[in-house]
Scaffold this motif. Structure first.
Motif, PDB file in Angstrom:
ATOM      1  N   MET A 135     -15.569  -9.440  18.715  1.00 41.30           N
ATOM      2  CA  MET A 135     -14.861  -9.769  17.474  1.00 41.30           C
ATOM      3  C   MET A 135     -14.266  -8.517  16.827  1.00 41.30           C
ATOM      4  N   MET A 136     -15.050  -7.421  16.801  1.00 41.38           N
ATOM      5  CA  MET A 136     -14.523  -6.183  16.212  1.00 41.38           C
ATOM      6  C   MET A 136     -13.335  -5.660  17.008  1.00 41.38           C
ATOM      7  N   LEU A 137     -13.455  -5.639  18.338  1.00 41.71           N
ATOM      8  CA  LEU A 137     -12.349  -5.176  19.168  1.00 41.71           C
ATOM      9  C   LEU A 137     -11.122  -6.067  18.989  1.00 41.71           C
ATOM     10  N   TYR A 138     -11.366  -7.359  18.934  1.00 45.04           N
ATOM     11  CA  TYR A 138     -10.261  -8.301  18.757  1.00 45.04           C
ATOM     12  C   TYR A 138      -9.576  -8.073  17.412  1.00 45.04           C
ATOM     13  N   GLY A 139     -10.362  -7.829  16.362  1.00 48.42           N
ATOM     14  CA  GLY A 139      -9.783  -7.580  15.053  1.00 48.42           C
ATOM     15  C   GLY A 139      -8.894  -6.346  15.045  1.00 48.42           C
ATOM     16  N   VAL A 140      -9.368  -5.278  15.688  1.00 43.90           N
ATOM     17  CA  VAL A 140      -8.576  -4.048  15.757  1.00 43.90           C
ATOM     18  C   VAL A 140      -7.282  -4.288  16.523  1.00 43.90           C
ATOM     19  N   LEU A 141      -7.371  -4.980  17.677  1.00 42.79           N
ATOM     20  CA  LEU A 141      -6.174  -5.274  18.469  1.00 42.79           C
ATOM     21  C   LEU A 141      -5.225  -6.206  17.720  1.00 42.79           C
ATOM     22  N   ALA A 142      -5.781  -7.115  16.910  1.00 41.30           N
ATOM     23  CA  ALA A 142      -4.927  -8.008  16.119  1.00 41.30           C
ATOM     24  C   ALA A 142      -4.088  -7.200  15.126  1.00 41.30           C
ATOM     25  N   VAL A 143      -4.705  -6.202  14.506  1.00 40.18           N
ATOM     26  CA  VAL A 143      -3.963  -5.342  13.578  1.00 40.18           C
ATOM     27  C   VAL A 143      -2.877  -4.575  14.313  1.00 40.18           C
ATOM     28  N   ILE A 144      -3.214  -4.016  15.471  1.00 42.88           N
ATOM     29  CA  ILE A 144      -2.246  -3.239  16.257  1.00 42.88           C
ATOM     30  C   ILE A 144      -1.080  -4.120  16.690  1.00 42.88           C
ATOM     31  N   ASN A 145      -1.386  -5.313  17.175  1.00 44.12           N
ATOM     32  CA  ASN A 145      -0.324  -6.220  17.612  1.00 44.12           C
ATOM     33  C   ASN A 145       0.537  -6.695  16.443  1.00 44.12           C
ATOM     34  N   ALA A 146      -0.091  -6.862  15.295  1.00 42.32           N
ATOM     35  CA  ALA A 146       0.684  -7.252  14.110  1.00 42.32           C
ATOM     36  C   ALA A 146       1.639  -6.131  13.699  1.00 42.32           C
ATOM     37  N   TRP A 205     -14.738  -6.949  11.293  1.00 41.85           N
ATOM     38  CA  TRP A 205     -13.872  -7.998  11.856  1.00 41.85           C
ATOM     39  C   TRP A 205     -13.059  -8.684  10.760  1.00 41.85           C
ATOM     40  N   LEU A 206     -13.719  -9.018   9.659  1.00 42.39           N
ATOM     41  CA  LEU A 206     -13.046  -9.743   8.578  1.00 42.39           C
ATOM     42  C   LEU A 206     -11.929  -8.904   7.968  1.00 42.39           C
ATOM     43  N   ILE A 207     -12.194  -7.637   7.735  1.00 43.33           N
ATOM     44  CA  ILE A 207     -11.168  -6.758   7.154  1.00 43.33           C
ATOM     45  C   ILE A 207      -9.966  -6.654   8.087  1.00 43.33           C
ATOM     46  N   CYS A 208     -10.240  -6.454   9.383  1.00 41.87           N
ATOM     47  CA  CYS A 208      -9.142  -6.350  10.357  1.00 41.87           C
ATOM     48  C   CYS A 208      -8.328  -7.634  10.422  1.00 41.87           C
ATOM     49  N   MET A 209      -9.003  -8.768  10.425  1.00 40.50           N
ATOM     50  CA  MET A 209      -8.287 -10.038  10.526  1.00 40.50           C
ATOM     51  C   MET A 209      -7.473 -10.319   9.266  1.00 40.50           C
TER      52      MET A 209
END
Length: 474
Positions: free
Chosen positions: A166-177, A237-241
């Motif tokens: 979840m943490m990795l996904y959140g970070v990648l979500a920010v990068i992709n955004a 995770w929540l902050i990144c998302m």
């Protein structure tokens, strides 16, 4: 009228999300199946090889740890995350109804669902692997399989895998955004500012960088409180998302996917770690803290035991008799490996005399040296009171040492043998580091830590002053 239009718009939005979820389930099925199959095959191969090696081992080892599975599980996670570059740029669904937010939300739901399913399969693999090892080894003389499976360990291990993802996904979500909103220039610009700041801290404020690393480790890799660990991971995770969602809400155009985002991330990580490592090589003492210390057995409460044994006629035999070669003899008379090989530990050997033993700190104060005379020597052992899975590893050995350490005199050889019932206790380090949440006292150690760095035992042989002088002369 306006209220009705808003209501209809909301219904249409969630209806689009539901339909896109169904579409994404089909799109993401292949990488998920691939991740499960790859992980399962790797685990099967490693487990079979480990089992064969254990069955055909030459000697017996007291604590045998099955390990090396953490990296295999990560491979499956990376396979799933490898598709994250299509999170906000998937040209294959551009023909379906919906806007950027509905496509983004539906994809996030599907990704989290597939990762949850993957985590369940990883847990199932643990059950199957533990069961298979137990099936082959249970009942074999000298093998203890009671530590192979732990339901609490399984639950915490699965939870930890999911939280890390979840943490990795959140970070990648920010990068992709960021890439979807401002392109690669935006990513390089924002990432460049981050890397430049890290390099500045590394060379100008290294102590603060060390403190930051300690703060991060205290909440992740060194955190022994499961509730605190879960809360911290969820917060990250929540902050990144939330950040990724805020950026996504302002995106109007759906772009094509570009796997090149991983090359950009890798390059930024190399630059960031390069500055940290380079500065760490300059600030040696701080680097020890930053890069992580090994387990400190010296800080653990030591166990002491001693055995008074009869001396051979020639003291030179004792001087030349390495305590590391002392044999382990089972109660059935079978001789196993040496003591240090059986426990898989190092040792420090000191030969001293009564007048110098306490003064030089070789034996602890209060040690009874009254039995040491011309005919007898005292063996003094000091080992850390290590606990693994809540069990004291060396307590039984130290308690029985005085009665079971027996000198053996041959025609040309003098040796010491330790007689007792010996078994090999098997631990399963399937989820590395998770056992720290279950057993985290001052003396407890994780399976991974013990596997990588066993303690050093201190062994001292105390002679009378005259016999020590004789041995020294010989």
């Amino acid at each position: 009228m306006e209220t009705r239009e808003k209501k209809e718009g909301t219904v249409t939005f969630w209806d689009n999300v539901r339909k896109l979820v169904q579409i994404y389930i089909m799109h993401q099925k292949k990488p998920w199946i691939t991740s499960v199959l790859v992980t399962g095959i790797f685990l099967l191969v490693v487990s079979v090889c480990t089992l064969i090696a254990f069955i055909h081992r030459v000697g017996i080892q007291r604590y045998y740890i099955l390990g090396g599975y953490g990296g295999i599980v990560v491979v499956g996670i990376l396979i799933i995350l490898a598709r994250s570059h299509t999170l906000l740029a998937n040209e294959h669904i551009s023909m379906y109804p919906g806007n950027t937010m509905s496509r983004y939300l539906s994809r996030v739901i599907v990704d989290h669902g597939y990762m949850l399913a993957y985590t369940v399969f990883v847990g199932l693999f643990y059950v199957l692997q533990s069961g298979g090892v137990w099936l082959f080894l249970h009942g074999i003389a000298g093998v203890d399989t009671g530590q192979l499976f732990d339901i609490r360990y399984l639950g915490l291990g699965m939870l930890r895998i999911y939280l890390i993802w979840m943490m990795l996904y959140g970070v990648l979500a920010v990068i992709n955004a960021i890439v979807a909103k401002w392109g690669f220039r935006g990513l390089v610009g924002i990432g460049g500012v981050f890397v430049a700041g890290l390099w500045y801290m590394a060379f100008c404020h290294f102590d603060r960088l060390v403190q930051l690393e300690i703060w991060w480790n205290s909440r992740t890799t060194e955190n022994t409180n499961a509730v605190s660990y879960v809360g911290f991971c969820l917060a990250v995770w929540l902050i990144c998302m939330l950040v990724a969602t805020m950026i996504t809400s302002r995106i109007r155009m759906w772009k094509k996917s570009n796997p090149g985002v991983y090359l950009a991330i890798f390059s930024l990580l190399c630059l960031a770690s390069g500055g940290t490592m380079l500065s760490a090589s300059i600030y040696t003492e701080e680097a020890i803290v930053l890069l992580g210390e090994e387990v400190s057995y010296d800080q653990m409460e030591p166990l002491h035991s001693q055995a008074l044994v009869e001396l051979p006629q020639n003291c030179a035999d004792m001087v030349n008799s390495d305590p590391g070669s002392f044999s382990m003899v089972n109660e059935d008379g079978k001789i196993y490996d040496s003591m240090t090989e059986y426990f898989d530990v190092g040792y420090e050997y000191t030969l001293t005399c009564v007048s110098e033993a306490v003064e030089d700190g070789v034996v602890p104060e209060g040690t009874d040296l009254s039995g040491v005379d011309e005919e007898h020597a005292l063996y003094v052992y000091e080992v850390p009171n290590v606990r693994l899975h809540g069990q004291e590893l060396y307590r039984d050995f130290m308690d029985s040492l005085p009665e079971r350490l027996i000198p053996v005199y041959g025609q040309k050889q003098y040796n010491m043998e330790y007689h007792g019932p010996w078994t090999s206790v098997i631990y399963n380090n399937y989820f590395p580091g998770v056992d720290r949440f279950l057993y985290h006292g001052d003396q407890d150690i994780t399976m991974e830590e013990y596997y990588q760095d066993q303690p050093v035992w201190k062994v001292a042989v105390v002679l009378s002053d005259d016999r020590y002088a004789e041995a020294d002369a010989e």
